[in-house]
Design a protein around this motif. Structure first.
Motif, short mmCIF file in Angstrom:
data_model
loop_
_atom_site.label_atom_id
_atom_site.label_comp_id
_atom_site.label_asym_id
_atom_site.label_seq_id
_atom_site.Cartn_x
_atom_site.Cartn_y
_atom_site.Cartn_z
N GLY A 188 182.48 -12.93 49.14
CA GLY A 188 181.98 -12.53 47.81
C GLY A 188 180.94 -11.45 47.98
O GLY A 188 180.05 -11.57 48.81
N THR A 226 187.52 -11.05 56.24
CA THR A 226 186.16 -11.19 56.77
C THR A 226 186.03 -10.38 58.06
O THR A 226 187.02 -10.16 58.77
N ASN A 296 174.65 1.45 60.14
CA ASN A 296 175.83 2.31 60.06
C ASN A 296 175.49 3.73 59.65
O ASN A 296 176.19 4.67 60.00
#
Ligand SMILES: Cc1cc2nc3c(=O)[nH]c(=O)nc-3n(C[C@H](O)[C@H](O)[C@H](O)COP(=O)(O)OP(=O)(O)OC[C@H]3O[C@@H](n4cnc5c(N)ncnc54)[C@H](O)[C@@H]3O)c2cc1C
Length: 307
Positions: A188, A226, A296
């Protein structure tokens, strides 16, 4: 230091979006998470994933559309996308959001648009309805159930998403299993209150594990979405222990996220599908991915500078 919260706030800032879209550095940064801005641009990256043993699910970026013109453009793009998938023989399905098909304007309109797209997608292209924030959970499931009730044969052509952080998901999973529906399970992605959703990462992971085991045992080709290595390893172990063969489920990950892990899973002979967004509305999506792991940003900048 750029924090997660700041990046998420930046994701919603329209002026920053306008600035970023004109800025070539930002556009190149987005390319880590987006396959291209146009339909033509996505063919090569999708083909490369297919050649590496991975299938793809394509998402045309754009959510919460409230103008009829934008929605029409969205539907036309998905129709063009299906032609492209067939013409180029891409191993690809489609993921879409009901708010991009008019859910905020009129749920019936979103349903009609979806039904039209599924008719065109039959028999070879699968469509997954992404799950959005909790304000849309029930409406999204209602539309899905209504369509399945009318056309039970769509069961293997249209699927939904369940979010493990919601308390209600356990009951939803049981109903979806009963209907032999195709489910993608994810943790989620939205901010939900403690009254309806688990908040602690360990609690969300524990619920994911529980729902994943139910789907692996009883579900119709579940998709386990995931990047969480603990959950991925648990899925492999559970499947192995229960003689659930590798062709009865698939892993799903996001384009550009944990690429070595994606390749390793494919090499091990598991089915893996890469959620691959495209389109010129890349700014909020890219910012959300950077917010998940602010490091990132620096990796992406370094790789641009090195080129
Ligand atoms: C295919 C797919 C479809 C999805 N569809 C939906 C949907 O319809 N509705 C919805 O609400 N959510 C959706 N999500 C998002 C999902 O709910 C999570 O928000 C997201 O996947 C992060 O959770 P995680 O399970 O990957 O675990 P996390 O606990 O967030 O991450 C696990 C590990 O992966 C690494 N990781 C995570 N993100 C990144 C990143 N961006 N870059 C590098 N490493 C990273 C982390 O560092 C950590 O080590 C989808 C996710 C995927 C993969």
């Amino acid at each position: 230091m750029l924090t997660r919260t700041l990046l998420l706030q930046m994701a919603q800032n329209r002026s920053l979006e306008t600035f970023a879209r004109k800025n070539s550095l930002a556009a190149r940064l987005a390319r880590r998470f987006i396959a291209g801005e146009t339909l033509e641009e996505i063919v090569t990256p999708v083909r490369m994933l297919n050649q590496a043993g991975m299938t793809v699910t394509l998402n045309y970026l754009g959510e919460s559309l409230t103008s009829a013109k934008d929605m029409e453009r969205m539907v036309i793009t998905y129709l063009d996308l299906m032609s492209l998938i067939r013409r180029e023989q891409l191993k690809a399905s489609i993921s879409l959001k009901l708010t991009s098909l008019g859910l905020d304007m009129d749920p019936k309109l979103a349903q009609q648009n979806l039904e039209h797209l599924v008719e065109v997608a039959l028999p070879d292209i699968f469509i997954r309805i992404d799950m959005e924030g909790s304000a849309y959970t029930q409406t999204t499931l209602d539309i899905f159930y209504t369509i399945l009730k009318k056309r039970p044969e769509y069961r293997n052509h249209l699927g939904v998403v369940i979010q493990a952080y919601l308390y209600r998901s356990e009951a939803d999973i049981e109903e979806l299993i009963r209907l032999k529906a195709r489910v993608r399970l994810c943790k989620g992605a939205y901010k939900e209150p403690p009254s309806i959703a688990f908040q602690k990462p360990d609690d969300i992971r524990a619920n994911y594990l529980k729902l994943m085991q139910r789907l692996l045992l009883e579900g119709n080709y579940p998709a386990l979405a995931t990047h969480d290595l603990q959950l991925i390893n648990a899925a492999k172990l559970f499947a192995n222990e229960h003689n659930i063969s590798k062709d009865r489920f698939e892993f799903q990950m996001l384009y550009g996220v944990r690429r070595p892990l994606q390749q390793q899973i494919a090499k091990e002979g598991y089915n893996i599908r890469i959620y691959t967004p495209f389109g010129d509305h890349w700014y909020p999506y890219t910012m959300r991915r950077l917010a998940e792991r602010p490091a990132n940003l620096w990796f992406a900048l370094q790789s641009i500078v090195r080129k």
